[in-house]
Design an enzyme around this catalytic site. Structure first.
Site, PDB file in Angstrom:
ATOM      1  N   HIS A 132      -3.733 -31.411  20.587  1.00  0.00           N
ATOM      2  CA  HIS A 132      -2.377 -32.684  20.629  1.00  0.00           C
ATOM      3  C   HIS A 132      -0.927 -31.465  21.175  1.00  0.00           C
ATOM      4  CE1 HIS A 132      -3.998 -36.059  19.839  1.00  0.00           C
ATOM      5  NE2 HIS A 132      -5.624 -34.870  19.338  1.00  0.00           N
TER       6      HIS A 132
ATOM      7  N   GLU B  87      10.770  -4.762   3.370  1.00  0.00           N
ATOM      8  CA  GLU B  87      10.941  -5.763   3.485  1.00  0.00           C
ATOM      9  C   GLU B  87      10.395  -6.646   2.125  1.00  0.00           C
ATOM     10  OE1 GLU B  87       9.712  -4.879   5.875  1.00  0.00           O
ATOM     11  OE2 GLU B  87       9.986  -5.815   7.586  1.00  0.00           O
TER      12      GLU B  87
ATOM     13  N   LYS C  21       1.116  -1.411   0.179  1.00  0.00           N
ATOM     14  CA  LYS C  21       0.145  -0.441   0.025  1.00  0.00           C
ATOM     15  C   LYS C  21       1.344   1.432  -0.183  1.00  0.00           C
ATOM     16  CE  LYS C  21      -2.674   2.126   4.107  1.00  0.00           C
ATOM     17  NZ  LYS C  21      -4.066   1.838   4.220  1.00  0.00           N
TER      18      LYS C  21
ATOM     19  N   GLY D 243      -3.992  -1.623   5.863  1.00  0.00           N
ATOM     20  CA  GLY D 243      -3.864  -3.190   5.526  1.00  0.00           C
ATOM     21  C   GLY D 243      -4.190  -3.858   6.326  1.00  0.00           C
ATOM     22  N   ARG D 244      -4.658  -4.151   7.715  1.00  0.00           N
ATOM     23  CA  ARG D 244      -4.701  -5.444   7.710  1.00  0.00           C
ATOM     24  C   ARG D 244      -6.836  -5.744   7.529  1.00  0.00           C
ATOM     25  NH1 ARG D 244      -3.569  -1.355  11.415  1.00  0.00           N
ATOM     26  NH2 ARG D 244      -4.631  -0.896  12.863  1.00  0.00           N
TER      27      ARG D 244
ATOM     28  N   GLU E 106      -2.944  -5.715  16.039  1.00  0.00           N
ATOM     29  CA  GLU E 106      -2.802  -3.831  15.515  1.00  0.00           C
ATOM     30  C   GLU E 106      -3.264  -3.813  15.801  1.00  0.00           C
ATOM     31  OE1 GLU E 106      -1.103  -3.795  11.014  1.00  0.00           O
ATOM     32  OE2 GLU E 106       0.798  -3.894  12.255  1.00  0.00           O
TER      33      GLU E 106
ATOM     34  N   LYS F 157      11.434  -0.083  12.868  1.00  0.00           N
ATOM     35  CA  LYS F 157      11.550  -0.101  11.817  1.00  0.00           C
ATOM     36  C   LYS F 157      13.065   0.745  11.729  1.00  0.00           C
ATOM     37  CE  LYS F 157       7.434  -0.747   9.462  1.00  0.00           C
ATOM     38  NZ  LYS F 157       5.862  -0.392   8.446  1.00  0.00           N
TER      39      LYS F 157
HETATM   40  O1  LIG Z   1       1.582  -3.222   2.206  1.00  0.00           O
HETATM   41  P1  LIG Z   1       2.269  -1.950   2.637  1.00  0.00           P
HETATM   42  O2  LIG Z   1       2.214  -1.040   2.606  1.00  0.00           O
HETATM   43  O3  LIG Z   1       3.835  -2.327   2.483  1.00  0.00           O
HETATM   44  O4  LIG Z   1       2.817  -2.428   4.323  1.00  0.00           O
HETATM   45  C1  LIG Z   1       2.869  -3.597   5.137  1.00  0.00           C
HETATM   46  C2  LIG Z   1       2.192  -3.959   5.994  1.00  0.00           C
HETATM   47  O5  LIG Z   1       3.493  -3.336   6.773  1.00  0.00           O
HETATM   48  C3  LIG Z   1       3.224  -2.582   7.993  1.00  0.00           C
HETATM   49  O6  LIG Z   1       4.118  -2.137   8.645  1.00  0.00           O
HETATM   50  C4  LIG Z   1       2.064  -2.842   9.370  1.00  0.00           C
HETATM   51  O7  LIG Z   1       2.272  -3.048  10.672  1.00  0.00           O
HETATM   52  C5  LIG Z   1       1.389  -3.274   8.688  1.00  0.00           C
HETATM   53  O8  LIG Z   1      -0.445  -2.658   8.893  1.00  0.00           O
HETATM   54  C6  LIG Z   1       1.684  -3.391   7.095  1.00  0.00           C
HETATM   55  O9  LIG Z   1      -0.060  -3.993   6.453  1.00  0.00           O
END
Ligand SMILES: O=P(O)(O)OC[C@H]1O[C@H](O)[C@H](O)[C@@H](O)[C@@H]1O
Length: 522
Positions: free
Chosen positions: A383, A214, A208, A265-266, A352, A498
């Site tokens: 288990h 990453e 987004k 995002g979530r 989150e 970060k």
């Molecule tokens: O979709 P992006 O902007 O790459 O974000 C990916 C993710 O990274 C962040 O650190 C947030 O903790 C998430 O809420 C998010 O979904």
């Protein structure tokens, strides 16, 4: 205008604190199991008979819902109010699946129309990939979609893909394999790339913000692999991002599809973030059916009667358990292998969103907020960690999910029952074992009971029931955030780590951070 008040400022807070919870060992009668149930979308139901509430407590929870104006707050949200106060943003994920209220105009466009336009573009693209109009450079069909993304750009879409993979295969709508690369651990990307023929892969870069370390690192990893195979990366990659992100301006992609800052995002599985991979894997019609299930569930969440609004009721009972009974975790236990990654998605969704210590106005709150969420599919969990759930010193509320029918349908009858029957027998047995316990003179074998659970029951995990399930939990988390008066739609808590990681990589460290960097050979 609704009033945003802290939970402990409400009359209902006091009244609920004065109640005594129900003794499940006595209370769990056949009558209760029949009556304490609420219909959900797609033929599912939410049964809360094994929760420590009774009609009196439910009445107080209904009052809490009214006093905290929970349904009105939801109405404000879907009509386009700035609910995400931390980032001054609207919260519009429900609009990706339906129009619950008035048209919402932002950034000069009708937002529902914008989301539908993106869905249509994805559908068109996916159809062209499936019928061979869009191919690799050699004119061969793409066979695998590989999503590169992390957090909300991975967990929800991955959980949804896994949930429908087998269903799609037996129902003749499986189009392409999907794989996922998320971790910056090079072993993640390397292992996925080793398992595919890159020349026939379409990579979906999902971010987004377009700035996630990453994801951008994994994009380079994949581009490198494509270059080494003599392939043009721009013919193998599509992007899903927001129109304002740096990725949106790049011409490195075969196509780009958009979401926007109004979808967290979530909460993005029903936007282009989930739409691209799910439409490629199963076809746009299946993705549309998934959205319909979510839309149907969203409609139920607009009902102010808590006994007709499963997400609201689930949320209120959860608040009662968290704030009045002091339970600090919740286990999510799907008795469905297809939902193997659903608990992982709910961990992000819930923790989150509601893992906050300040209210919407940035002031500290004086009561517990979001619980710890964890889980595994049953019966595997039985288990593993159920020992603690049955006899440990903490009481952990349980959220079971079960289906009457399997997805693939292949089964075996052994000792008078099928595997599916054994699976369902286990979930029924667990609910009663947790609630009622069993006395034994040998304390080591004694089960005290009184361990609450609820169960969502469906006929089968289908696109519609999966959509409904997803929306149920999104709406539950939202209602709980409203009660706690927190902003469930930002995540400032992920930033500090970060920033420090960047410092480590730039060798700008001192003190403890410098020593940890040395220990890890950076
Ligand atoms: O979709 P992006 O902007 O790459 O974000 C990916 C993710 O990274 C962040 O650190 C947030 O903790 C998430 O809420 C998010 O979904």
């Amino acid at each position: 205008m609704v009033a945003w008040k802290n939970f402990d400022q409400l009359e209902s807070y006091k009244a609920l604190n004065e109640t005594e919870c129900v003794d499940l060992v006595q209370a769990l009668t056949a009558e209760r199991v029949k009556n304490y149930t609420v219909p959900m979308a797609a033929g599912m139901s939410y049964n809360y008979a094994a929760k420590q509430v009774d009609d009196k407590i439910l009445e107080l929870l209904a009052k809490l819902s009214e006093e905290a104006e929970l349904v009105e707050k939801f109405k404000e949200l879907y009509n386009g109010a700035v609910i995400n106060t931390g980032e001054q943003r609207l919260v519009l994920h429900q609009l990706t699946r339906g129009q619950l209220g008035n048209a919402v105009n932002a950034d000069g466009v009708d937002k529902r129309a914008f989301y539908v336009e993106q869905q249509n573009k994805i559908a068109d693209f996916a159809n062209k990939v499936h019928n061979g109009e869009i191919t690799n450079e050699k004119g061969e069909k793409f066979t695998t979609a590989v999503q590169i993304g992390i957090g909300g750009s991975d967990l929800g879409p991955r959980a949804m893909y896994l949930a429908l993979e087998n269903w799609a295969k037996v129902n003749g709508c499986f189009k392409m394999d999907a794989k996922f690369i998320s971790n910056v651990d090079p072993d993640d990307a390397a292992a996925v790339l080793n398992s595919v023929d890159v020349s026939k892969c379409i990579f979906i870069l999902v971010s987004k913000s377009g700035t996630t370390l990453e994801t951008l690192t994994n994009e380079s990893f994949v581009k490198d692999a494509l270059a080494k195979a003599g392939l043009d990366a721009s013919k193998h990659m599509i992007a899903v991002t927001s129109e304002t992100s740096p990725l949106a301006k790049s011409s490195d992609y075969l196509a780009a599809f958009f979401m926007d800052d109004y979808i967290g995002g979530r909460y993005s599985s029903t936007s282009a973030v989930g739409g691209a991979v799910l439409s490629l894997a199963f076809g746009p019609e299946i993705f549309a059916r998934f959205l319909n299930g979510a839309a149907e569930e969203d409609k139920l969440a607009t009902n102010s009667n808590i006994k007709e609004n499963p997400a609201l009721l689930d949320a209120l009972i959860g608040v009662y358990e968290r704030n009045m009974l002091g339970y600090d975790s919740t286990a999510v236990l799907p008795y469905s292998q297809a939902l193997s990654r659903f608990p992982a998605h709910l961990q992000q969704l819930d923790m989150e969103s509601n893992g906050k210590s300040v209210n919407r106005f940035g002031e500290p709150v004086d009561y517990p907020t979001g619980p710890v969420i964890f889980g595994e599919p049953g019966t595997n969990g039985q288990h593993s960690f159920y020992q603690l759930l049955h006899q440990g010193t903490d009481i952990i509320p349980l959220q079971f999910i079960g289906f009457k029918n399997s997805q693939i349908g292949t089964d075996v009858d052994i000792q008078g029952s099928t595997s599916q029957q054994k699976l369902c027998a286990n979930v029924a047995a667990q609910i009663v074992a947790f609630a009622c316990g069993k006395e034994d003179e040998n304390k080591n074998k004694n089960f005290e009971g009184g361990r609450p659970s609820s169960i969502i029951i469906g006929d089968q995990l289908t696109p519609e029931s999966l959509g409904a399930l997803l929306a149920h939990f999104e709406n539950k988390v939202m209602f709980q955030g409203f009660v706690w008066n927190v902003n469930s739609f930002d995540q400032e808590g992920v930033q500090l780590g970060k920033v420090l990681a960047k410092r480590v990589l730039a060798h700008e460290t001192e003190g403890a951070l410098a020593v940890y960097s040395d220990l890890l050979n950076i």
